[in-house]
Design a protein around this motif. Structure first.
Motif, PDB file in Angstrom:
ATOM      1  N   ALA A  83      -1.424 -63.341  33.835  1.00 37.10           N
ATOM      2  CA  ALA A  83      -0.135 -62.639  33.782  1.00 37.10           C
ATOM      3  C   ALA A  83       0.419 -62.631  32.359  1.00 37.10           C
ATOM      4  O   ALA A  83       0.940 -61.605  31.896  1.00 37.10           O
ATOM      5  CB  ALA A  83       0.848 -63.299  34.735  1.00 37.10           C
ATOM      6  N   TYR A  84       0.294 -63.749  31.660  1.00 40.41           N
ATOM      7  CA  TYR A  84       0.763 -63.801  30.273  1.00 40.41           C
ATOM      8  C   TYR A  84      -0.006 -62.832  29.391  1.00 40.41           C
ATOM      9  O   TYR A  84       0.578 -62.146  28.556  1.00 40.41           O
ATOM     10  CB  TYR A  84       0.635 -65.203  29.712  1.00 40.41           C
ATOM     11  CG  TYR A  84       1.740 -66.157  30.114  1.00 40.41           C
ATOM     12  CD1 TYR A  84       2.978 -65.701  30.534  1.00 40.41           C
ATOM     13  CD2 TYR A  84       1.538 -67.528  30.077  1.00 40.41           C
ATOM     14  CE1 TYR A  84       3.977 -66.560  30.902  1.00 40.41           C
ATOM     15  CE2 TYR A  84       2.538 -68.411  30.443  1.00 40.41           C
ATOM     16  CZ  TYR A  84       3.753 -67.922  30.850  1.00 40.41           C
ATOM     17  OH  TYR A  84       4.750 -68.781  31.207  1.00 40.41           O
ATOM     18  N   PHE A  85      -1.323 -62.763  29.580  1.00 36.70           N
ATOM     19  CA  PHE A  85      -2.134 -61.834  28.780  1.00 36.70           C
ATOM     20  C   PHE A  85      -1.759 -60.384  29.074  1.00 36.70           C
ATOM     21  O   PHE A  85      -1.658 -59.567  28.164  1.00 36.70           O
ATOM     22  CB  PHE A  85      -3.623 -62.061  29.041  1.00 36.70           C
ATOM     23  CG  PHE A  85      -4.262 -63.023  28.088  1.00 36.70           C
ATOM     24  CD1 PHE A  85      -5.056 -62.579  27.057  1.00 36.70           C
ATOM     25  CD2 PHE A  85      -4.053 -64.383  28.225  1.00 36.70           C
ATOM     26  CE1 PHE A  85      -5.637 -63.475  26.165  1.00 36.70           C
ATOM     27  CE2 PHE A  85      -4.620 -65.282  27.348  1.00 36.70           C
ATOM     28  CZ  PHE A  85      -5.417 -64.822  26.307  1.00 36.70           C
ATOM     29  N   ILE A  86      -1.538 -60.067  30.337  1.00 30.95           N
ATOM     30  CA  ILE A  86      -1.162 -58.698  30.695  1.00 30.95           C
ATOM     31  C   ILE A  86       0.182 -58.330  30.088  1.00 30.95           C
ATOM     32  O   ILE A  86       0.361 -57.236  29.540  1.00 30.95           O
ATOM     33  CB  ILE A  86      -1.155 -58.528  32.228  1.00 30.95           C
ATOM     34  CG1 ILE A  86      -2.591 -58.561  32.755  1.00 30.95           C
ATOM     35  CG2 ILE A  86      -0.456 -57.243  32.636  1.00 30.95           C
ATOM     36  CD1 ILE A  86      -2.690 -58.603  34.263  1.00 30.95           C
ATOM     37  N   LEU A  87       1.145 -59.248  30.153  1.00 26.78           N
ATOM     38  CA  LEU A  87       2.460 -58.970  29.572  1.00 26.78           C
ATOM     39  C   LEU A  87       2.392 -58.849  28.053  1.00 26.78           C
ATOM     40  O   LEU A  87       3.000 -57.954  27.462  1.00 26.78           O
ATOM     41  CB  LEU A  87       3.448 -60.070  29.958  1.00 26.78           C
ATOM     42  CG  LEU A  87       3.914 -60.066  31.405  1.00 26.78           C
ATOM     43  CD1 LEU A  87       4.734 -61.303  31.702  1.00 26.78           C
ATOM     44  CD2 LEU A  87       4.727 -58.816  31.682  1.00 26.78           C
ATOM     45  N   PHE A  88       1.645 -59.743  27.419  1.00 24.74           N
ATOM     46  CA  PHE A  88       1.575 -59.738  25.953  1.00 24.74           C
ATOM     47  C   PHE A  88       0.891 -58.478  25.433  1.00 24.74           C
ATOM     48  O   PHE A  88       1.432 -57.758  24.602  1.00 24.74           O
ATOM     49  CB  PHE A  88       0.839 -60.990  25.469  1.00 24.74           C
ATOM     50  CG  PHE A  88       0.716 -61.085  23.985  1.00 24.74           C
ATOM     51  CD1 PHE A  88       1.804 -61.461  23.219  1.00 24.74           C
ATOM     52  CD2 PHE A  88      -0.479 -60.795  23.354  1.00 24.74           C
ATOM     53  CE1 PHE A  88       1.698 -61.556  21.837  1.00 24.74           C
ATOM     54  CE2 PHE A  88      -0.594 -60.885  21.979  1.00 24.74           C
ATOM     55  CZ  PHE A  88       0.496 -61.262  21.220  1.00 24.74           C
TER      56      PHE A  88
END
Length: 66
Positions: free
Chosen positions: A43-48
Motif C-alpha cells: 500500500a505504501y509503494f502504491i501511494l508513493f
C-alpha cells in the motif's frame, strides 16, 4: 592546522559510526519503514509511486477545467 582538522573529522566520523546502532546482517534494518507486513508495504509503494505518476494528470485536469 590541516592535521588538527583531519584528526577532528576522523574522530567525529568514528564516533558517528559507533553510535549509529547499525548492527548489519539484517535485511531492511536501515530502512525508514517496516518491511514485515507485506500488504502495508504494498500500500505504501502504491501511494508513493502512484502520487508521483498521477500528479501530472491531476495538474492537467486542473488547468483544463479553469
Amino acid at each position: 592546522m590541516i592535521g588538527r582538522t583531519s584528526l577532528f573529522a576522523r574522530n567525529a566520523f568514528t564516533k558517528l559510526v559507533r553510535n549509529s546502532h547499525a548492527h548489519g546482517g539484517v535485511p531492511g534494518e536501515n530502512l525508514p519503514f517496516g518491511i514485515e507486513n507485506r500488504f502495508k508495504l504494498t500500500a505504501y509503494f502504491i501511494l508513493f509511486f502512484g502520487s508521483g505518476f498521477g500528479a501530472p494528470f491531476l495538474v492537467l485536469r486542473h488547468q483544463l477545467t479553469k
